[in-house]
Scaffold this motif. Sequence first.
Motif, PDB file in Angstrom:
ATOM      1  N   LYS A 248       0.763  -1.066   0.219  1.00  0.00           N
ATOM      2  CA  LYS A 248       0.346  -0.197   0.023  1.00  0.00           C
ATOM      3  C   LYS A 248       0.932   1.232  -0.491  1.00  0.00           C
ATOM      4  O   LYS A 248       1.062   2.047   0.760  1.00  0.00           O
ATOM      5  N   PHE A 249       0.940   1.554  -1.213  1.00  0.00           N
ATOM      6  CA  PHE A 249       2.204   3.022  -1.455  1.00  0.00           C
ATOM      7  C   PHE A 249       1.939   3.328  -2.760  1.00  0.00           C
ATOM      8  O   PHE A 249       1.505   2.825  -3.773  1.00  0.00           O
ATOM      9  N   GLU A 250       1.893   4.943  -2.754  1.00  0.00           N
ATOM     10  CA  GLU A 250       2.281   5.321  -3.871  1.00  0.00           C
ATOM     11  C   GLU A 250       3.695   5.522  -5.066  1.00  0.00           C
ATOM     12  O   GLU A 250       4.349   5.263  -4.503  1.00  0.00           O
ATOM     13  N   ARG A 251       3.539   5.353  -6.300  1.00  0.00           N
ATOM     14  CA  ARG A 251       4.459   5.819  -6.811  1.00  0.00           C
ATOM     15  C   ARG A 251       5.870   7.142  -6.116  1.00  0.00           C
ATOM     16  O   ARG A 251       7.142   7.172  -5.317  1.00  0.00           O
ATOM     17  N   ALA A 252       5.015   8.299  -6.021  1.00  0.00           N
ATOM     18  CA  ALA A 252       5.707   9.225  -5.655  1.00  0.00           C
ATOM     19  C   ALA A 252       4.818  10.289  -4.893  1.00  0.00           C
ATOM     20  O   ALA A 252       3.243  10.001  -5.125  1.00  0.00           O
ATOM     21  N   LYS A 253       4.856  10.607  -3.698  1.00  0.00           N
ATOM     22  CA  LYS A 253       3.656  11.531  -3.601  1.00  0.00           C
ATOM     23  C   LYS A 253       3.886  13.471  -3.288  1.00  0.00           C
ATOM     24  O   LYS A 253       5.358  13.704  -3.332  1.00  0.00           O
ATOM     25  N   SER A 254       3.404  14.348  -3.752  1.00  0.00           N
ATOM     26  CA  SER A 254       3.005  15.490  -3.893  1.00  0.00           C
ATOM     27  C   SER A 254       2.895  16.840  -2.481  1.00  0.00           C
ATOM     28  O   SER A 254       1.936  15.871  -2.680  1.00  0.00           O
ATOM     29  N   VAL A 255       3.895  17.268  -2.105  1.00  0.00           N
ATOM     30  CA  VAL A 255       3.152  18.129  -1.031  1.00  0.00           C
ATOM     31  C   VAL A 255       2.757  19.648  -1.959  1.00  0.00           C
ATOM     32  O   VAL A 255       4.419  19.718  -1.805  1.00  0.00           O
ATOM     33  N   THR A 256       2.419  20.274  -1.803  1.00  0.00           N
ATOM     34  CA  THR A 256       2.543  21.069  -2.736  1.00  0.00           C
ATOM     35  C   THR A 256       2.081  22.627  -1.616  1.00  0.00           C
ATOM     36  O   THR A 256       0.941  22.419  -0.599  1.00  0.00           O
ATOM     37  N   PHE A 257       2.850  23.441  -1.670  1.00  0.00           N
ATOM     38  CA  PHE A 257       2.963  24.782  -0.973  1.00  0.00           C
ATOM     39  C   PHE A 257       2.904  26.256  -1.648  1.00  0.00           C
ATOM     40  O   PHE A 257       3.751  26.314  -2.784  1.00  0.00           O
ATOM     41  N   ASN A 258       1.680  26.071  -1.845  1.00  0.00           N
ATOM     42  CA  ASN A 258       1.316  27.736  -3.091  1.00  0.00           C
ATOM     43  C   ASN A 258       1.550  27.043  -4.222  1.00  0.00           C
ATOM     44  O   ASN A 258       1.146  25.879  -4.732  1.00  0.00           O
ATOM     45  N   ASP A 259       3.262  27.418  -4.399  1.00  0.00           N
ATOM     46  CA  ASP A 259       3.788  27.605  -5.842  1.00  0.00           C
ATOM     47  C   ASP A 259       4.474  26.408  -5.664  1.00  0.00           C
ATOM     48  O   ASP A 259       4.752  26.620  -6.496  1.00  0.00           O
ATOM     49  N   ARG A 260       4.747  26.001  -4.862  1.00  0.00           N
ATOM     50  CA  ARG A 260       5.828  25.478  -4.489  1.00  0.00           C
ATOM     51  C   ARG A 260       5.404  23.644  -4.447  1.00  0.00           C
ATOM     52  O   ARG A 260       4.207  23.573  -3.669  1.00  0.00           O
ATOM     53  N   GLN A 261       6.412  23.081  -5.227  1.00  0.00           N
ATOM     54  CA  GLN A 261       6.343  20.970  -4.076  1.00  0.00           C
ATOM     55  C   GLN A 261       7.940  20.288  -4.280  1.00  0.00           C
ATOM     56  O   GLN A 261       8.353  21.187  -4.180  1.00  0.00           O
ATOM     57  N   LEU A 262       6.871  19.797  -2.624  1.00  0.00           N
ATOM     58  CA  LEU A 262       8.399  18.898  -2.415  1.00  0.00           C
ATOM     59  C   LEU A 262       8.212  17.917  -2.752  1.00  0.00           C
ATOM     60  O   LEU A 262       6.390  17.335  -2.204  1.00  0.00           O
ATOM     61  N   ILE A 263       8.328  16.764  -3.146  1.00  0.00           N
ATOM     62  CA  ILE A 263       8.554  15.656  -4.078  1.00  0.00           C
ATOM     63  C   ILE A 263       8.872  14.212  -3.435  1.00  0.00           C
ATOM     64  O   ILE A 263      10.208  14.167  -3.519  1.00  0.00           O
ATOM     65  N   TYR A 264       8.310  13.016  -2.954  1.00  0.00           N
ATOM     66  CA  TYR A 264       9.031  12.282  -1.810  1.00  0.00           C
ATOM     67  C   TYR A 264       8.959  11.170  -3.032  1.00  0.00           C
ATOM     68  O   TYR A 264       7.084  10.629  -3.272  1.00  0.00           O
TER      69      TYR A 264
ATOM     70  N   GLU B 215      17.846  -0.082  -6.222  1.00  0.00           N
ATOM     71  CA  GLU B 215      16.418   0.746  -5.964  1.00  0.00           C
ATOM     72  C   GLU B 215      16.919   1.806  -5.144  1.00  0.00           C
ATOM     73  O   GLU B 215      18.083   1.991  -4.620  1.00  0.00           O
ATOM     74  N   ILE B 216      16.406   3.217  -6.540  1.00  0.00           N
ATOM     75  CA  ILE B 216      16.481   4.544  -5.237  1.00  0.00           C
ATOM     76  C   ILE B 216      15.334   4.909  -5.304  1.00  0.00           C
ATOM     77  O   ILE B 216      14.145   5.261  -5.631  1.00  0.00           O
ATOM     78  N   GLU B 217      15.426   5.345  -4.028  1.00  0.00           N
ATOM     79  CA  GLU B 217      14.380   6.537  -3.488  1.00  0.00           C
ATOM     80  C   GLU B 217      15.617   7.848  -3.624  1.00  0.00           C
ATOM     81  O   GLU B 217      16.193   8.075  -3.686  1.00  0.00           O
ATOM     82  N   GLY B 218      13.846   9.230  -3.556  1.00  0.00           N
ATOM     83  CA  GLY B 218      14.579   9.922  -3.044  1.00  0.00           C
ATOM     84  C   GLY B 218      13.544  11.604  -2.333  1.00  0.00           C
ATOM     85  O   GLY B 218      12.427  10.904  -2.910  1.00  0.00           O
ATOM     86  N   ILE B 219      14.410  12.858  -3.178  1.00  0.00           N
ATOM     87  CA  ILE B 219      13.251  13.966  -2.476  1.00  0.00           C
ATOM     88  C   ILE B 219      13.893  14.870  -3.975  1.00  0.00           C
ATOM     89  O   ILE B 219      14.855  15.228  -4.450  1.00  0.00           O
ATOM     90  N   ALA B 220      12.803  15.717  -4.407  1.00  0.00           N
ATOM     91  CA  ALA B 220      13.002  16.644  -5.432  1.00  0.00           C
ATOM     92  C   ALA B 220      11.854  17.914  -5.242  1.00  0.00           C
ATOM     93  O   ALA B 220      11.061  17.373  -3.860  1.00  0.00           O
TER      94      ALA B 220
END
Length: 365
Positions: A260-276, A358-363
């Motif tokens: 039970k997980f998504e390939r990635a998750k985006s967190v939006t802060f107004n006009d910016r995004q942090l992507i897990y 396997e690779i994970e990251g933050i963008a």
Amino acid sequence: MNYCDKIHYRIYTTGLAEFDSMVDDLLRCLPQGEAVLRLVFFGKPADNDEYVVYRDKLESKVKQFYGTGGEPAVSFVSQPVLNGGLAMEVHSYKVSEGDVVAYRKRNGYPYAILENMDGRFLFCGGFHGDVQNMDIQLQAIEAFRLAMEILDKEGFAIGNIIRQWNYIERITDFDGVDQHYQMFNNVRSNFYKSADWHTGYPAATGIGTDLGGVLVDMDAAVFHHQECFASAIDNKLQVAAHAYSDEVLEVAQERKSTPKFERAKSVTFNDRQLIYISGTAAIRGEKSMTGVDIERQFHITMENIEQLISGAQLNMLRVYLKHPSDYGVVVDLLKKAGLSIPISYLRADVCREELLIEIEGIASK
């Protein structure tokens, strides 16, 4: 400044030495003038008895380092560091006016709460059961029970989890007919079943460790206004993990619950995004790319990541390699990609035997 500008991710690595000395060297590297929210250490104990000793020493040293100031979330992952003796990943935040960081503890587990104009953010983890006397299923149940206590205490719902790290000892091994990863997935599904997942499951990594049983870390968020929100990101080249067919799942307790997980998750802060970016491998559709070497698996994995981030800037990567002999090849490939970001290189089994990397990251963007 936006949340995306103030959250920082760093990786420090020390040469091989006595464990206490390596921990002290790494703690001296901690950033000044920032609130440290999470510390993740990676190393190589000899067995689970030594793992427990090292984990206790590590927690004691972190507590001593911070004194009465409060400790961040702390985890010790039994994964050999391919370019050093011990590695430390640091998640920290540049506090400014309007930001409040609180450090708390429950059942001996330290954690951090950040609150600002955009929301409340929880950084917790290190959750584990008795690695010497419990099987994988019981350890997973205990880890989620401990996590739930902190979520409840701090007013977070299960559905507020946005990023989760799941470390599973000998992930593809079986206890009888029950595979370790499948046991974990069954327990996770049971934990998640009462939650509202209207923004999608968390981004997550399910990765193997040499030792240490089951270990779970989490980030969670509750947002204060509609311009800040979380959303799932799919990869058109892959089937969502939570939609896998029985064909690619193992069995445990006669169950085949999907991861039970998504390939990635985006967190939006107004006009910016942090992507897990979740743990990503050489899978197309729901099938592994078999019969291909490490270089081909690397390229397929990075193509999958590019699909998820759509040109966003990578801030940090963790690279998990099944075979230490592939380390030099992958380092060269990442150098050719022109990435000058923090990268950790760790020896770990991936959730399928045929996968080499396997690779994970933050963008962010």
